[in-house]
Design an enzyme around this catalytic site. Structure first.
Site, PDB file in Angstrom:
ATOM      1  N   GLY A  79      43.649  37.581  43.252  1.00  0.00           N
ATOM      2  CA  GLY A  79      42.775  37.101  42.198  1.00  0.00           C
ATOM      3  C   GLY A  79      43.496  37.062  40.876  1.00  0.00           C
ATOM      4  CB  ALA A  80      44.119  38.458  38.190  1.00  0.00           C
ATOM      5  CG  MET A  81      50.413  41.027  39.043  1.00  0.00           C
ATOM      6  SD  MET A  81      50.081  42.482  40.085  1.00  0.00           S
ATOM      7  CE  MET A  81      51.249  43.653  39.386  1.00  0.00           C
ATOM      8  CD  GLU A  82      47.970  45.417  38.227  1.00  0.00           C
ATOM      9  OE1 GLU A  82      48.304  46.408  38.894  1.00  0.00           O
ATOM     10  OE2 GLU A  82      47.426  44.402  38.727  1.00  0.00           O
TER      11      GLU A  82
ATOM     12  CG  HIS B 230      40.165  44.456  38.217  1.00  0.00           C
ATOM     13  ND1 HIS B 230      39.597  45.084  39.296  1.00  0.00           N
ATOM     14  CD2 HIS B 230      41.515  44.519  38.431  1.00  0.00           C
ATOM     15  CE1 HIS B 230      40.545  45.503  40.114  1.00  0.00           C
ATOM     16  NE2 HIS B 230      41.721  45.172  39.612  1.00  0.00           N
ATOM     17  CD  GLU B 231      43.859  41.869  37.248  1.00  0.00           C
ATOM     18  OE1 GLU B 231      44.921  42.518  37.135  1.00  0.00           O
ATOM     19  OE2 GLU B 231      43.214  41.821  38.309  1.00  0.00           O
TER      20      GLU B 231
ATOM     21  CG  HIS C 119      45.054  46.968  36.630  1.00  0.00           C
ATOM     22  ND1 HIS C 119      45.194  48.104  37.383  1.00  0.00           N
ATOM     23  CD2 HIS C 119      44.529  46.023  37.463  1.00  0.00           C
ATOM     24  CE1 HIS C 119      44.773  47.867  38.615  1.00  0.00           C
ATOM     25  NE2 HIS C 119      44.357  46.609  38.692  1.00  0.00           N
TER      26      HIS C 119
ATOM     27  CD  GLU D 193      44.554  47.196  42.245  1.00  0.00           C
ATOM     28  OE1 GLU D 193      43.549  46.710  41.680  1.00  0.00           O
ATOM     29  OE2 GLU D 193      45.703  46.832  41.980  1.00  0.00           O
TER      30      GLU D 193
END
Length: 845
Positions: free
Chosen positions: A262-265, A296-297, A300, A319
């Site tokens: 979905g995404a990366m932090e 969410h990201e 992080h 997570e």
């Protein structure tokens, strides 16, 4: 590629202290390769042997402390190093290969305009596909970076970037230099380059920006205000609850193509799948889901980036916390106050399902259960995300938010820019509460499986009694709601009382005045992680009056109970479909409607009912979709009504067996009384027509000419694979699995083709491919790695062939073929779901 073991990482961490990376990338070398030069400055605490990781197309030069190393010494991805005690410099120059699988440096050419984009996904152990490194999370270092790129490109990274030359000068290239970063783990280092369309702003004294492909510019611009508003609101809320300020110098959010997650932090440069730049109409729930991902990201940046796990057994520290904080902060800071209802509908079942399979594991597994990076990758699942977030929500309920946040802030202060483990976090919590958090963690985080809560009631002396039991040993702090039917409207339920209690109870039954309520709802407010079973009288009330429960979150709790009962063989598929037909026409929450219809269509109709009963199930779903369309027209044009109409149209398209209706919609470009057929709905309708054998390759080509985008390419691949034609099936199979097929499919095109291939209407046509599937998937995984292994085991699995032979061949594969760990995990899960489906079908015969 050899994987790093925990023992190797611990040995290297004891030996090395890594100070600084200087990375130079040249992205002007062509379509296949880029140049990577890395200088690593580090200290060896004593003399010893170790290795650095690099996965090149060609290793051109390696120099340690001015002494050349033999490039031939590179063993797959490991360059051996013999070190004396003291300071060292390692220089590595290599040609690296672009990826088509979303791993390492992914390269994508946009079919809409021919522009090319590259971005990195260094996650877990893929930084070595981009630059040489000591590729483990607890060897943090600062990074300096320069990137050479085509002159019209913009280059993004973890820190503020400056173009340092005039691209109109000699060579016509753009050279970009980045500010020195804070200490980062190697898996956070990120670059994204291409002719990005950018929307810039500033907030709290920091540069903020959104980036996407040029062909998506109008769609990003349309949503930029919403995206930036969510970003600012979440940013400010995190600064209210965290003592530590945002720890990096900028906040870029890049929506990139063919992204696996979905995404990366990545600190300072969060990358998202660019499906979040909506090209077509979406529901407000889908906007909420995008908002959760943004939150969410951002979480992080503290949970993972500021304080990073020491080894991958503690992935929950990243997570689970980001998942919990994403929903909580979005609900607190934005218009999406119902985010926890979306969590209950869209995420919690993911955790429940994962926790009942043979592959289940604790939220915080024993270190011995995560011996290497390959096993670590398998734990990025519904347990680490959904169950972990649910456990944290229960912890906050049990501990109190004030003490919980105090422990978090203590954790950040003690380990900022360092690494930490579960024991460190629990120690921080324990410093701010009298509760025994270590015992709580042992029972909640170190165990696996789902508890089931049950209720028993009785009446005596003008009181009613409640006893709550469970089949597990975890402590649950839950709320119980007592509801009565409204005498004026029996379909409506009103709350009589709500109280909290601890389960398991140690005393006698709870006694309350009055008569027993009509509906007794355990886990009112969804505060814990457990399956619930209602007493018979309450379940009878729920079947008649579920839509009359006032709070959508509690309606979601009941729908999840019904879903679990179907999966556990306690409620027939037909009864679930009847409940959907009874209550969804009165449901105003889009998240609930979407979740119920998704389960009804994708699991009940396609897997759980018998083939003989499937036509009736599909007819019932199309009738329900029509009813939803009719009733939402009466509600006007509010956001919820629009979302419900869109959800109904999607379900009708997926379920109809009448091609004439879809042909008429495509011809007219709209749904009577519903939305216009935008590109997403047109491709959806065409895919259904393809599965029904009611369209042609010429129709698909014409639609692709109408929408030549990357999404259009995927839609066309899905439609072609869905055609009930032997030649089309064989062509799709060769594209997916033949190593000689050129070009090899990207991760997204493989998934689209696989989604179209296995159609429940085409069992006779696709059944011969069952014998070919398992060997082909094993070979593909070995050749192309974890990302395609996951795709082959998920979208590629013959899920619609709910037959004993599918199960038998799969078990033989697991026993004899030794598939790549990522594929083994997917097959293990799919086969367990298949066993469940076979049990449900056999019970219904």
């Amino acid at each position: 590629m050899p994987v790093l073991t925990r023992a190797e990482a611990e040995t290297r961490a004891r030996l090395l202290d890594v100070h600084r990376y200087t990375v130079a990338l040249d992205l002007t070398r062509g379509d296949d390769l880029f140049a990577s030069t890395t200088l690593i400055r580090f200290t060896a605490r004593e003399a010893g042997d170790t290795f650095a990781e690099v996965k090149p197309a060609a290793l051109r030069r390696a120099v340690l402390d001015g002494r050349p190393l033999d490039p031939a010494a590179l063993d797959d991805n490991r360059l051996p190093l013999s070190l004396t005690a003291g300071e060292h410099e390692l220089l590595i120059e290599a040609d690296m290969r672009y990826s088509r699988t979303g791993e390492g440096m992914h390269r994508f050419t946009d079919p809409a305009d021919g522009e090319t984009y590259v971005y990195t996904q260094a996650f877990l152990d893929d930084s070595q596909r981009v630059f040489a490194s000591f590729d483990q999370p607890d060897l943090k270092a600062v990074f300096d970076a320069t990137v050479t790129a085509p002159p019209h490109w913009t280059v993004l990274g973890n820190a503020v970037a400056t173009r340092t030359n005039d691209p109109a000068g000699a060579g016509g290239e753009g050279r970009w230099e980045f500010a020195t970063t804070q200490p980062l783990s190697t898996y956070f280092v990120a670059f994204a380059a291409g002719p990005w369309h950018t929307v810039r702003t500033e907030h709290a004294g920091l540069p903020f920006a959104l980036h996407c492909r040029r062909s998506l510019a109008p769609h990003l611009d349309a949503d930029a205000d919403e995206l930036l508003d969510i970003t600012r609101r979440c940013f400010d809320r995190f600064h209210e609850i965290f003592d530590e300020p945002y720890p990096f110098d900028s906040y870029d959010q890049a929506f990139v193509p063919e992204f696996n997650a979905g995404a990366m932090e990545n600190p300072g440069l969060v990358t998202f799948r660019d499906e979040y730049v909506f090209r077509s109409a979406v529901t407000d729930t889908e906007r909420e889901t995008r908002g959760v991902t943004i939150a969410h990201e951002m979480a992080h940046m503290w949970f993972g980036d500021l304080v990073t796990l020491r080894w991958w057994d503690d992935i929950w520290l990243n997570e689970s916390f980001a998942e919990y904080m994403g929903y909580q902060v979005l609900a607190e800071a934005t218009r999406f106050g119902g985010a926890w209802t979306d969590f209950a509908c869209a995420r919690k079942g993911w955790g429940y399902d994962a926790d009942q399979r043979p592959s289940t594991h604790p939220v915080a597994p024993d270190p011995a259960a995560v011996p290497d990076t390959a096993s670590a990758l398998l734990n990025f699942d519904g347990i680490s995300y959904a169950k972990g977030a649910s456990a944290l929500r229960q912890l906050v309920t049990w501990l109190g938010e004030k003490d919980f946040l105090a422990g978090i802030n203590d954790h950040f202060a003690r380990h900022r820019f360092g690494n930490a483990a579960l024991a460190d976090f629990l120690d921080s919590l324990a410093r701010h509460t009298d509760r025994d958090v270590h015992a709580w963690a042992d029972r909640w985080l170190r165990t696996s499986g789902v508890d089931t809560l049950t209720a028993a009631t009785g009446d005596a002396d003008g009181h009613w009694q409640l006893t709550v039991g469970q089949d597990g040993t975890r402590p649950h702090r839950i709320a119980v709601g007592a509801y009565d039917r409204d005498p004026a409207d029996p379909a409506r339920l009103t709350l009589r009382d709500r109280f909290e209690l601890d389960v398991p109870q140690t005393g006698p039954a709870t006694s309350l005045p009055g008569t027993r309520p009509d509906l007794l709802l355990l886990n009112d407010g969804d505060l814990t992680y457990a399956k619930i079973r209602l007493d018979p009288a309450s379940w009878d009330t729920a079947l008649r009056s579920l839509h009359g429960l006032p709070d959508p979150l509690n309606r979601a709790v009941l729908w999840n109970a019904a879903r679990d009962m179907v999966r556990d063989g306690e409620l027939t598929p037909a009864a679930y479909l009847n409940a959907a037909r009874t209550h969804l026409p009165h449901e105003n929450d889009v998240a609930i409607t979407g979740a119920v219809l998704t389960f009804a269509r994708g699991q009940v109709a396609d897997r759980y009912v018998t083939p003989a009963d499937r036509p009736a199930a599909l007819t019932g779903l199309t009738t329900l979709a029509r009813d939803l369309l009719d009733r939402t027209r009466e509600r006007g044009e509010d956001t919820a009504a629009q979302g419900l109409r869109l959800t109904a149209v999607r379900t009708f398209i997926d379920s109809t067996t009448a091609p004439d209706t879809l042909h008429a919609w495509l011809r007219d470009g709209t749904v009577p009384g519903g939305p216009a057929l935008d590109p997403a709905l047109r491709w959806r309708a065409l895919a259904r027509l393809a599965a029904l054998g009611a369209t042609t390759t010429e129709d698909i080509d014409a639609e692709l000419a109408r929408d030549p985008s990357a999404t259009g390419q995927e839609g066309a691949a899905r439609c072609r694979a869905a055609l009930p034609d032997p030649a089309a099936k064989e062509a799709a199979w060769q594209a997916m699995y033949d190593p000689g097929h050129r070009p090899e499919l990207s991760n997204y095109l493989f998934t689209a083709t696989a989604q179209g291939f296995w159609q429940p209407e085409q069992h006779a046509l696709v059944r011969p491919y069952l014998d070919r599937y398992y060997p082909a998937a094993v070979a593909l995984a070995a050749r192309r790695g974890p990302a395609l292994a996951t795709a082959a085991g998920a979208a590629g699995f013959p899920r619609t062939l709910v037959e004993q032979r599918t199960l038998d061949l799969g078990e033989e594969c697991l026993a004899a073929a030794d598939p790549l760990p990522a594929l083994r995990r997917r097959l293990t899960d799919e086969l367990d779901d298949l066993r469940r489906a076979l049990r449900i079908r056999n019970a219904g015969r």
